[in-house]
Structures are given as C-alpha cells and as structure tokens.
Design a protein around this motif. Sequence first.
Motif, short mmCIF file in Angstrom:
data_model
loop_
_atom_site.label_atom_id
_atom_site.label_comp_id
_atom_site.label_asym_id
_atom_site.label_seq_id
_atom_site.Cartn_x
_atom_site.Cartn_y
_atom_site.Cartn_z
N PRO A 167 0.99 -1.32 0.21
CA PRO A 167 -0.24 0.02 -0.05
C PRO A 167 0.78 1.31 0.03
CG PRO A 167 -0.82 -1.58 1.66
CD PRO A 167 0.61 -1.95 1.01
N GLY A 168 0.48 2.14 -1.00
CA GLY A 168 1.45 3.39 -1.01
C GLY A 168 2.54 3.31 -1.90
N GLY A 169 2.76 2.09 -2.50
CA GLY A 169 3.85 1.71 -3.35
C GLY A 169 3.67 2.33 -4.71
N THR A 170 4.67 2.71 -5.46
CA THR A 170 4.44 3.52 -6.79
C THR A 170 4.71 2.37 -7.91
OG1 THR A 170 5.66 5.20 -5.75
CG2 THR A 170 5.71 5.29 -8.35
N LEU A 171 3.85 2.59 -8.98
CA LEU A 171 3.86 2.09 -10.24
C LEU A 171 4.16 3.07 -11.19
CD1 LEU A 171 3.47 -0.05 -12.47
CD2 LEU A 171 1.29 0.45 -12.55
N LEU A 172 5.44 2.93 -11.91
CA LEU A 172 5.88 4.13 -12.62
C LEU A 172 5.70 3.48 -14.43
CD1 LEU A 172 7.45 6.98 -12.94
CD2 LEU A 172 9.49 5.75 -12.51
N ILE A 173 4.92 4.46 -15.00
CA ILE A 173 5.01 3.81 -16.16
C ILE A 173 5.63 5.07 -17.20
CG2 ILE A 173 3.50 3.16 -18.22
CD1 ILE A 173 1.54 2.17 -16.19
N LYS A 174 6.72 4.51 -18.12
CA LYS A 174 7.05 5.41 -19.10
C LYS A 174 6.39 4.94 -20.37
CE LYS A 174 9.70 7.44 -22.16
NZ LYS A 174 8.96 6.85 -23.45
N ASP A 175 5.73 5.62 -21.12
CA ASP A 175 5.44 5.14 -22.46
C ASP A 175 5.26 6.13 -23.63
OD1 ASP A 175 3.65 3.22 -24.40
OD2 ASP A 175 4.33 2.02 -22.70
N ILE A 176 4.78 6.04 -24.48
CA ILE A 176 4.44 6.76 -25.66
C ILE A 176 3.03 6.88 -25.68
CG2 ILE A 176 4.61 6.85 -28.10
CD1 ILE A 176 7.42 7.46 -26.92
N THR A 177 2.49 8.35 -25.82
CA THR A 177 1.37 8.63 -25.91
C THR A 177 0.97 8.89 -27.32
OG1 THR A 177 -0.84 10.18 -25.38
CG2 THR A 177 1.50 11.12 -25.68
N THR A 178 -0.38 8.87 -27.92
CA THR A 178 -0.56 8.79 -29.24
C THR A 178 -0.92 10.41 -29.90
OG1 THR A 178 -3.10 8.89 -28.42
CG2 THR A 178 -2.03 6.79 -28.66
N ASP A 179 -0.48 11.44 -28.99
CA ASP A 179 -0.88 12.90 -29.68
C ASP A 179 0.51 13.60 -29.40
OD1 ASP A 179 -2.10 15.05 -30.07
OD2 ASP A 179 -2.25 15.68 -27.98
N PRO A 180 1.09 14.31 -30.12
CA PRO A 180 0.62 14.28 -31.76
C PRO A 180 0.79 12.92 -32.74
CG PRO A 180 2.66 15.36 -31.45
CD PRO A 180 2.43 15.10 -30.17
N HIS A 181 -0.17 12.89 -33.48
CA HIS A 181 -0.23 11.77 -34.38
C HIS A 181 1.33 11.60 -35.19
CE1 HIS A 181 -1.66 8.48 -36.62
NE2 HIS A 181 -1.51 8.89 -37.68
N TYR A 182 1.93 12.57 -35.45
CA TYR A 182 3.22 12.43 -36.27
C TYR A 182 4.21 11.95 -35.48
CZ TYR A 182 4.73 16.84 -34.36
OH TYR A 182 5.09 17.88 -33.18
N GLY A 183 4.11 12.22 -33.90
CA GLY A 183 4.93 11.81 -33.21
C GLY A 183 4.81 10.27 -32.83
N LEU A 184 3.65 9.86 -32.78
CA LEU A 184 3.28 8.33 -32.75
C LEU A 184 3.85 7.57 -33.91
CD1 LEU A 184 1.77 6.06 -31.40
CD2 LEU A 184 -0.12 6.57 -32.61
N VAL A 185 3.69 8.23 -35.14
CA VAL A 185 3.98 7.56 -36.53
C VAL A 185 5.61 7.25 -36.29
CG1 VAL A 185 4.26 7.71 -38.79
CG2 VAL A 185 1.79 8.33 -37.44
N PHE A 186 6.27 8.32 -35.82
CA PHE A 186 7.60 8.23 -35.76
C PHE A 186 8.21 7.28 -34.79
CE2 PHE A 186 11.32 10.00 -33.25
CZ PHE A 186 12.37 10.03 -34.34
N THR A 187 7.66 7.12 -33.71
CA THR A 187 8.09 6.27 -32.76
C THR A 187 7.55 4.67 -33.18
OG1 THR A 187 7.41 7.86 -30.92
CG2 THR A 187 7.85 5.65 -30.23
N GLU A 188 6.41 4.65 -34.00
CA GLU A 188 5.85 3.08 -34.34
C GLU A 188 6.87 2.87 -35.40
OE1 GLU A 188 1.70 2.59 -35.30
OE2 GLU A 188 2.43 0.46 -35.83
N LEU A 189 7.36 3.56 -36.24
CA LEU A 189 8.38 3.20 -37.48
C LEU A 189 9.47 2.69 -36.76
CD1 LEU A 189 8.02 5.89 -40.09
CD2 LEU A 189 7.33 3.28 -40.32
N LEU A 190 10.22 3.24 -35.58
CA LEU A 190 11.05 2.92 -34.94
C LEU A 190 10.97 1.69 -34.24
CD1 LEU A 190 12.68 6.29 -34.02
CD2 LEU A 190 13.60 5.05 -35.77
N ASP A 191 9.80 1.51 -33.66
CA ASP A 191 9.54 0.31 -32.79
C ASP A 191 9.42 -1.01 -33.75
OD1 ASP A 191 9.60 0.77 -30.19
OD2 ASP A 191 7.55 1.47 -30.16
N ARG A 192 8.99 -0.45 -34.87
CA ARG A 192 8.50 -1.72 -36.24
C ARG A 192 10.17 -2.02 -36.46
NH1 ARG A 192 4.34 -4.15 -35.51
NH2 ARG A 192 2.60 -2.92 -35.25
N ALA A 193 11.14 -1.22 -36.70
CA ALA A 193 12.48 -1.53 -37.03
C ALA A 193 12.92 -2.54 -35.95
CB ALA A 193 13.23 -0.34 -37.27
#
Length: 241
Positions: A167-193
């Motif tokens: 109880p009181g413990g921290t869950l830390l999530i670092k991720d990529i959000t979907t906005d702006p769309h061009y940022g998502l496309v840029f990230t997805e292309l690198l993930d796909r590689a």
Amino acid sequence: MASDSTTPPHPRARASIAAHSPFEASEVFGSEAVSRIAKTLPFFERTYAKIRFSILRPKLLSVMDLLLPDSGRILDVGCGFGLFAAYFGQTQPNRHIVGIDPDARRVKLAQHVSDELGLGHRFIAGDVRDAPLEGPFDAAYVLDVMHHIPAADQRGVIERMRDLLVPGGTLLIKDITTDPHYGLVFTELLDRAMVGWNEPLAYRHHHAWGEMLDGLGFKVRIVRVPDVLPYPHVVIAATRA
Ligand SMILES: C[S@@+](CC[C@H](N)C(=O)[O-])C[C@H]1O[C@@H](n2cnc3c(N)ncnc32)[C@H](O)[C@@H]1O
C-alpha cells in the motif's frame, strides 16, 4: 571575511560541495553510470545501450529516478538487457531490483551487467502476465513496455502489478502517448524496425492510461516530457491506495 550559511560559495568551491552533499546526485547527467553499463556489454548490445540512453536521456531518467523510492524491492517489468535497473541501481545502491522479461537472452545479459557492476539484482525469464512473482514490492516500473502488451491484456497486467505493490507503493510507467499523431507514427516506425510488422503494438492516449489506473484504485499523476526528437514521451506515476 568569515563565511556564513547565507554567503554564496566561491565558484571554485561549488564542485567539491556538490560532490560531498548527501542530498545531491553524485554526478550530473549520469554519464559515468551509463558508461560503466556500456563497458559490461558486447558490441551490439553496447551500441543498443547507447541508443537507448540517448532516447531516455537525463531529463527523463532524472524524473523517474526521483519518483522511485531510494531503497527497497523494485520490480522492473520488461527489463530487456537490464540497462535501467543498472542505472537506477547505481544512483541508489539500496534498491533491490527484480527484473522480468520473456527474452531469455536479454535476461541473461541483464544478470551479467548487474553481476559485473556488483549491484545484486535478480532477473527472471518470464511473461509478466503469468510468471510466478513474489511480492510485495515497494515500487514497480515499466519503461516502454506497456505498448508491447496486447491491448486486451494491459488492464490485467496493471491489476497484477497493483496487487504486487505494498500500500502506498509506486507504479511508474514510461510510455509513448498517441498525440501528436506524427510523433506516434515516428515512434511506431522505430519500434517496427526492432520488432517487425507482425507483433501487435497497442499504444494508448495518456488520458486512457490515467482513467484505467484511476479505475484500478491508483492515485495518478502524469507529465509529458518534451524531446528534441518527436517522441511523445509520457511519464505516469501511480500510487497504490
Ligand atoms: C522496447 S523494449 C524495452 C526494454 C527496457 N524496458 C528498456 O527500456 O530498455 C520492450 C521489452 O518488453 C519486453 N516484453 C514484451 N512483452 C512482455 C511481457 N508480456 N512481459 C514482460 N516483458 C515483456 C520485451 O521482451 C522487451 O525486452
């Protein structure tokens, strides 16, 4: 002239004061910690580590370092080569990190890095959805992993992590959000590689993560962290009630 606590230190004295302060990180930008990690890795993984640390640069790492407790048991979900366990373990040596990843080769290297640096962390090959994990943990972190988990399983994974936290413990999530769309496309292309075209990638808007975490009983704070590249980074700190 006698010096008192209100007298600003002489510029030449600042470095040594910083080095001896119990409150300040022992080095700026973590570059020595990163270079020690890189030295333990074979050529290909060393190159990957340098790229990874140039993406999760000091601005992001420092935010996350401060959000994690300075000691206790910490779960690293999707630990990969254990790069960030080795980083967070060097900044605060009283962190006891357990890493999990389904890729047995990465887990073996993660253990190697930890052993070489004398950090005492432990790594397990397994899927966070069903691998045996012994809690409780004081914190858990998930760095660029949630979008690799199928959308239908993401809520279950977060629920599992909640139940593994104190109880009181921290869950830390670092991720990529979907906005702006061009940022998502840029990230997805690198993930796909990295993962190819067949693996499903399930990104979510950070508001959707916030609602999911809130619905699972977490107190949630979210920051978006800008980058010189168009990665739409988001850091989510969720505290278990
Ligand atoms: C982009 S890498 C990130 C690795 C590491 N967290 C980092 O930031 O360098 C995504 C990692 O998530 C792991 N992963 C994917 N699905 C997983 C699952 N169901 N359980 C645990 N780890 C998973 C992958 O094997 C991979 O190592």
